[in-house]
Scaffold this active site. Structure first.
Site, PDB file in Angstrom:
ATOM      1  N   CYS A 136       0.826  -1.204   0.000  1.00  0.00           N
ATOM      2  CA  CYS A 136       0.000   0.000   0.000  1.00  0.00           C
ATOM      3  C   CYS A 136       0.863   1.258   0.000  1.00  0.00           C
ATOM      4  O   CYS A 136       1.403   1.656   1.039  1.00  0.00           O
ATOM      5  CB  CYS A 136      -0.928  -0.018   1.215  1.00  0.00           C
ATOM      6  SG  CYS A 136      -1.962   1.455   1.321  1.00  0.00           S
ATOM      7  N   CYS A 139      -0.368   4.119   2.159  1.00  0.00           N
ATOM      8  CA  CYS A 139      -0.105   3.940   3.597  1.00  0.00           C
ATOM      9  C   CYS A 139       1.368   4.184   3.910  1.00  0.00           C
ATOM     10  O   CYS A 139       1.685   4.814   4.918  1.00  0.00           O
ATOM     11  CB  CYS A 139      -0.435   2.510   4.045  1.00  0.00           C
ATOM     12  SG  CYS A 139      -1.913   1.820   3.338  1.00  0.00           S
ATOM     13  N   ASP A 140       2.259   3.671   3.089  1.00  0.00           N
ATOM     14  CA  ASP A 140       3.663   3.594   3.483  1.00  0.00           C
ATOM     15  C   ASP A 140       4.624   4.434   2.648  1.00  0.00           C
ATOM     16  O   ASP A 140       5.808   4.538   2.995  1.00  0.00           O
ATOM     17  CB  ASP A 140       4.126   2.122   3.441  1.00  0.00           C
ATOM     18  CG  ASP A 140       3.319   1.261   4.402  1.00  0.00           C
ATOM     19  OD1 ASP A 140       2.934   1.767   5.464  1.00  0.00           O
ATOM     20  OD2 ASP A 140       3.052   0.087   4.082  1.00  0.00           O
TER      21      ASP A 140
END
Ligand code: NDP
Length: 314
Positions: A136, A139-140
């Site tokens: 992701c 997200c990261d």
């Protein structure tokens, strides 16, 4: 075998299921939530979370899920540790059968069984998950500011993730197993026109290599499928974007799904093709797949359930 009856049964304990549980409990619907095989869902395999609103500092995915569960418990949700292995949605009341041998019966079901990212299946990929290997970028990606990263895949997700990562990373290498992308043409154009992105064709990852202390990715071993040549690429982050699998196999005989297996919900609603069965979160969302959007649709499902029960009472 024990039989449980409840006004509302929620299947799955990720952000969608737990948000639905909180809202249902506060509406006095006394929901029963069945955890599933991975209590807490995909968030429990993430480490740092910086994009869930409400927290100034970085929080941990497992901690966030623990908090959501405690919140749901506090407002009255009853939790059951079981994994549903078959269902009978052919008529009301709907029936769900657990691995434990127990049976769960209700006229209302909220399906929030989530999805799983597809992975390459390498041992070394497993080792560095959450420590440089991610599924992701939203997200990261932020954790790879001015670093070199690679994205694996050739679909819309891979291209969108590669484009997104250029906001943070110094260089993004997209690695695809063929010499042609599956992604939409407009996305391909954006990819080709981005100076920060390089593409490696006809190539697969054979191994993720990194350091032990702290656990972090340093490079990947690549194999060109045409020449069989082995090369190494120095990177700090590896993003796997080879598709997601919604956890919907159980429902295929009853619930309408798209070609990829995502549950089809009515526009602006969490209603499925069966009256009384609702779907929330990644199980019905192939596009956004964020904890916050899953929580949002969980809330929607609970509100729709509340409305339905109130109307039926009248
Ligand atoms: P896709 O199935 O479309 O693409 C997966 C990609 O991963 C393919 O290029 C495939 O290669 C590659 N792949 C699969 N398995 C492996 C493997 N083991 N090793 C290496 N490569 C592999 O998945 P997406 O997640 O990209 O998209 C899913 C759906 O969601 C699609 O319908 C997509 O259109 C949609 N979507 C839409 C978006 C939008 O509209 N903005 C954004 C994101 C997704 P190959 O091509 O060789 O099969």
């Amino acid at each position: 075998m024990q039989e449980y009856r409840s006004k509302v049964i929620i299947l799955g304990s990720g952000p969608a299921g737990l948000s639905a549980a909180i809202y249902c409990s506060r509406a006095n619907l006394q929901p029963l939530l069945i955890h599933g095989i991975q209590p807490g869902g995909q968030m429990t395999i993430t480490t740092d979370v910086e994009n869930y609103p409400g927290f100034e500092d970085v929080i941990q995915g497992p901690w966030l899920m623990e908090q959501m569960q405690k919140q749901a418990q506090k407002v009255g949700t009853k939790f059951i540790n079981d994994n549903i292995s078959s269902v009978d949605f052919s008529q009301k009341p709907f029936k769900c059968f657990g691995d434990s041998g127990n049976k769960y019966v209700s006229d209302i079901i909220i399906i929030s069984t989530g999805a799983q990212a597809s992975w390459l299946g390498l041992d070394s990929e497993e080792k560095y998950k959450g420590f440089g290997v991610s599924a992701c970028a939203t997200c990261d990606g932020f954790f790879f500011k001015e670093k070199n990263v690679a994205v694996i895949g050739g679909g819309n997700t891979a291209v969108e993730e590669a484009l997104y990562l250029t906001n943070h990373a110094r260089k993004v290498t997209l690695i695809h197993r063929r010499n042609e992308l599956r992604a939409e043409k407009i996305l391909q154009e954006r990819l080709y026109n981005n100076d920060k992105i390089e593409i490696i064709w006809d190539t697969v990852v054979e191994e993720v290599i990194g350091s032990e202390n702290p656990l972090s990715v340093e490079k990947i071993k690549l194999k060109n499928l045409l020449t069989q040549d082995t090369t190494y690429l120095n990177i700090s982050g590896l993003f796997i974007a080879i598709g997601h699998i919604p956890n919907t196999g159980l429902f295929k005989d009853f619930i309408k799904m798209d070609n990829a297996g995502y549950i089809i919900t009515k526009p602006d609603s969490t209603k499925t093709n069966i009256d009384g069965i609702f779907a929330a979160g990644d199980v019905q969302d192939s596009i956004f797949r964020q904890a916050v959007t899953a929580a949002g649709t969980g809330c929607m499902a609970a509100l729709e359930v509340g409305k339905k029960i109130a109307e039926e009472k009248k």
